[in-house]
Enzyme design. Sequence first.
Site, mmCIF file in Angstrom:
data_model
loop_
_atom_site.group_PDB
_atom_site.id
_atom_site.type_symbol
_atom_site.label_atom_id
_atom_site.label_comp_id
_atom_site.label_asym_id
_atom_site.label_seq_id
_atom_site.Cartn_x
_atom_site.Cartn_y
_atom_site.Cartn_z
ATOM 1 N N HIS A 176 27.048 5.184 1.791
ATOM 2 C CA HIS A 176 27.045 5.050 0.429
ATOM 3 C C HIS A 176 27.781 6.789 -0.074
ATOM 4 C CE1 HIS A 176 23.622 2.474 0.688
ATOM 5 N NE2 HIS A 176 24.166 1.995 -0.141
ATOM 6 N N GLU A 179 26.704 10.423 -0.876
ATOM 7 C CA GLU A 179 25.586 10.548 0.048
ATOM 8 C C GLU A 179 25.863 11.878 1.188
ATOM 9 O OE1 GLU A 179 22.979 7.798 1.386
ATOM 10 O OE2 GLU A 179 22.711 6.778 -0.926
ATOM 11 N N HIS A 300 21.871 8.940 5.578
ATOM 12 C CA HIS A 300 21.509 8.448 4.504
ATOM 13 C C HIS A 300 21.254 9.807 3.917
ATOM 14 C CE1 HIS A 300 23.183 4.847 3.629
ATOM 15 N NE2 HIS A 300 22.705 4.534 4.703
ATOM 16 N N GLU A 375 17.219 8.840 6.109
ATOM 17 C CA GLU A 375 17.131 9.614 4.816
ATOM 18 C C GLU A 375 17.323 10.973 5.115
ATOM 19 O OE1 GLU A 375 17.914 7.695 2.076
ATOM 20 O OE2 GLU A 375 17.857 5.775 2.427
#
Length: 419
Positions: A176, A179, A300, A375
């Site tokens: 992504h 990020e 991420h 994350e």
Amino acid sequence: MALKIFYLLSILFVVVSSEPFRFDNYSLYKVLPKSLKDVKYLQELQDAAPEFDFWDDPVPTADYINIVSKPELKKDLESFLASNEIDFVITQENIQELIDNEKKKTYTRSNIRTMEFDNYYTLEDIYAWLEDLAARFPETISIIIGGTTYEGREIKGIKISHGPGRRAVFIESGIHAREWIAPATTNFIINELVFSDDEEIKAAARDFDWYIFPVTNPDGYIWSHVGFRLWRKNRRPFGNEFGVDLNRNWNDNWLKESANLNPSSNTYAGPGPFSEIEARSLSAYITDMADKIDLYLSFHSSGQILLLPFGNTTEPLANYYDAMKIGRRAMGALAFRYGTPYTIGNIAEAIYFATGTSVDWVKERLKIPLAYCYELRDRGQYGHLLPPDQILPTSEETMDSVIEILFQAKRYGYMRGPE
Ligand SMILES: *[C@@H]1O[C@H](CO)[C@@H](O)[C@H](O)[C@H]1NC(C)=O
Ligand SMILES: *[C@@H]1O[C@H](CO)[C@@H](O)[C@H](O)[C@H]1NC(C)=O
Ligand SMILES: [Zn+2]
């Protein structure tokens, strides 16, 4: 609920000049749903008003939802939230200020030590750094190419190996684009594996083959630097729209959850499983070496969550209980340094049902023993615009947890090291 107005005002982001899109007076909201009713209203808003950039899906398990609004729509957003009695705070009034403060330092080619961890680097700088490392340590470090991109770039990574016969750890980040903390943290892990004097880290570097790809969506990453800071997907055009969410494009339960067939969506799963060259070529690379991999890590942001497969069900499939135990210990180690709390769970229980992700695919199709998706920081204050002064602490605590995963995984019989 005045949802109609959002349809009328729906204007997509268009970048016309060669200057990056400016986010002057765009605000970051942290919305705090406290009931299923709140979540339902937020879901309706997300569906009806694509011009709001939802960084999190409104799901019952969410503590907060980050939403970016352009200045013209802030009043509408706030009156929608107020009229439905949904709590929120504005954590950043003007996100352009954060973007300006990301101060992109340039890396000086001749000096390998100028990769620093108070700055976000461009793709060019990261690739140059990897090449310098390989040139400087030809015995142990080599450049690896994990695939190619729609715009014809290489997905470049690094292999660190202190000899034959070792099991492998595989790391990918930056799938992504926006990020940025993810590639930065991965670069730190590389840097530690190469330069650290810490005995445990030296042993980890020595005992495994490390295959590391800091930026697995190079076209998107570049676009997030030169065009649109908040870009998430790859850059393949579909009519007037661009990009597939590469972490919804892998061929496991493709399109089942939290993905869609609308190219204007940030979670567009693509026209078919592995339709995108980035996901397809990287998956082929991984497949070729799958029997060597004991541990697979994907980085991420944000939310401070350690995720494990699967995203299609909250059922404890495969080695869920072992993976949870190892993960909990690792998050204990992560919190030790700065107290940063992480939640842990499978994708479906810890965030939301989401499928077509890399970790689910490697777990289901390649039977990789341990697969985790981080994350990284933070929890709603800055989200994907994490200030550069948090790169180092984020990276350090994450490295602590990676070392702990290796240690615990050995205890549970998952990692064999040199044979
Ligand atoms: C942003 O908001 C401030 C305060 O309302 C205003 O003075 C400024 O002109 C705005 N900037 C832009 C570029 O719209
Ligand atoms: C979820 O996905 C996994 C991996 O593809 C599969 O084995 C399992 O049967 C699926 N479960 C449900 C409830 O769909
Ligand atoms: Zn992500």
